[in-house]
Design a protein around this motif. Structure first.
Motif, PDB file in Angstrom:
ATOM      1  N   ASN A   1      -1.226   3.195  12.574  1.00  0.00           N
ATOM      2  CA  ASN A   1      -0.131   2.658  11.761  1.00  0.00           C
ATOM      3  C   ASN A   1      -0.186   3.204  10.350  1.00  0.00           C
TER       4      ASN A   1
ATOM      5  N   LYS B   1       9.221  -0.039   4.242  1.00  0.00           N
ATOM      6  CA  LYS B   1       8.491   0.955   5.050  1.00  0.00           C
ATOM      7  C   LYS B   1       9.267   1.413   6.289  1.00  0.00           C
TER       8      LYS B   1
ATOM      9  N   ARG C   1       0.828  -1.221   0.000  1.00  0.00           N
ATOM     10  CA  ARG C   1       0.000   0.000   0.000  1.00  0.00           C
ATOM     11  C   ARG C   1       0.853   1.258   0.000  1.00  0.00           C
TER      12      ARG C   1
ATOM     13  N   ASN D   1       0.156   2.896   6.623  1.00  0.00           N
ATOM     14  CA  ASN D   1       0.123   1.929   5.529  1.00  0.00           C
ATOM     15  C   ASN D   1       0.178   2.590   4.163  1.00  0.00           C
TER      16      ASN D   1
ATOM     17  N   ASP E   1       5.696   0.201  11.622  1.00  0.00           N
ATOM     18  CA  ASP E   1       4.916   1.308  11.053  1.00  0.00           C
ATOM     19  C   ASP E   1       3.964   1.956  12.067  1.00  0.00           C
TER      20      ASP E   1
HETATM   21 MG   LIG Z   1       0.486  -1.807   8.895  1.00  0.00          MG
END
Ligand SMILES: [Mg+2]
Ligand SMILES: Nc1nc2c(ncn2[C@@H]2O[C@H](COP(=O)(O)OP(=O)(O)OP(=O)(O)O)[C@@H](O)[C@H]2O)c(=O)[nH]1
Length: 201
Positions: free
Chosen positions: A186, A25, A19, A188, A101
């Protein structure tokens, strides 16, 4: 009572981040620093040691001075693969997980999970949060477990199941409901990154 030195913090940075466009990330800038640094900052004071679970950019992750471990295979089969790698590498009796994240994770995460685990002699205790409407949401990637669960997890995964909540249900597990939902925010998507940066400036 479980002492802090018996607990290793496992930071989960092994996902695909689809995503977010498929980048790594844990290393994207959040307030000008790699996102994982916010998680290290909050988790480090709560545990005896740290392990980082990552499947890419291992050298960069190792600059934080903690061991970096990867999933057994690179099929990106979800957070349980990270749990399994962490349980195998963990030098202490307990492990507590946090995703890379969620930069605002509770500063009392370990304290409250430990209290619950001790009360009920549970093998695993995960966090939950409450939304403004009062509905409770499981936050299963924030979880304290006994490292002795390693074999159970290996077996569960070998049967082809990767659903975290189904594994939890097989165990002597419980949850703690935290007051602050925002602590579990979080990141994303790029939009969530901007929103959380603004909200936490
Ligand atoms: Mg996540
Ligand atoms: N080790 C490992 N960790 C994973 C895997 N998939 C997700 N995670 C971790 O699990 C936590 C929650 O993951 P998500 O945010 O739902 O997934 P993600 O892969 O980061 O992102 P999406 O691909 O956008 O879903 C994060 O800390 C991820 O790093 C995996 O295949 N292996």
């Amino acid at each position: 009572m479980i002492s802090q030195t018996e607990i290793t913090g496992l930071i989960l940075a092994g996902g695909r981040a689809q995503r977010m466009g498929g980048i790594d990330k844990g290393l994207i800038p959040f307030h000008h620093r790699p996102l994982i640094e916010s998680v290290i900052h909050r988790l480090r004071p709560q545990v005896g040691s740290i392990l980082i679970n990552a499947n890419r950019n291992l050298e960069q992750y190792s600059t934080y001075g903690f061991p970096v471990i990867s999933d057994d295979d690179l099929s990106f089969s979800g957070p349980l693969a990270g749990f399994a790698a962490g349980l195998k590498a963990c030098p202490t009796e307990y492990v507590v997980t946090a995703p890379c994240d969620s930069p605002l994770l509770p500063t009392n995460l370990v304290e409250l999970l430990v209290t619950k685990m001790t009360e009920g002699s549970f093998d695993l205790v995960y966090a939950s949060s409450k939304d403004p409407a009062g509905k409770t949401w499981a936050q299963p990637v924030f979880c304290l477990m006994r490292v002795s669960l390693s074999k159970s997890l290996e077996e569960f995964i070998s049967l082809g199941d990767l659903k975290i909540d189904r594994w939890f249900k097989e165990l002597n597990s419980s949850t703690v409901v935290f007051d602050s939902e925002s602590a579990f925010a979080n990141i994303n998507t790029p939009e969530e990154l901007l929103t959380l940066e603004k909200a936490s400036s």
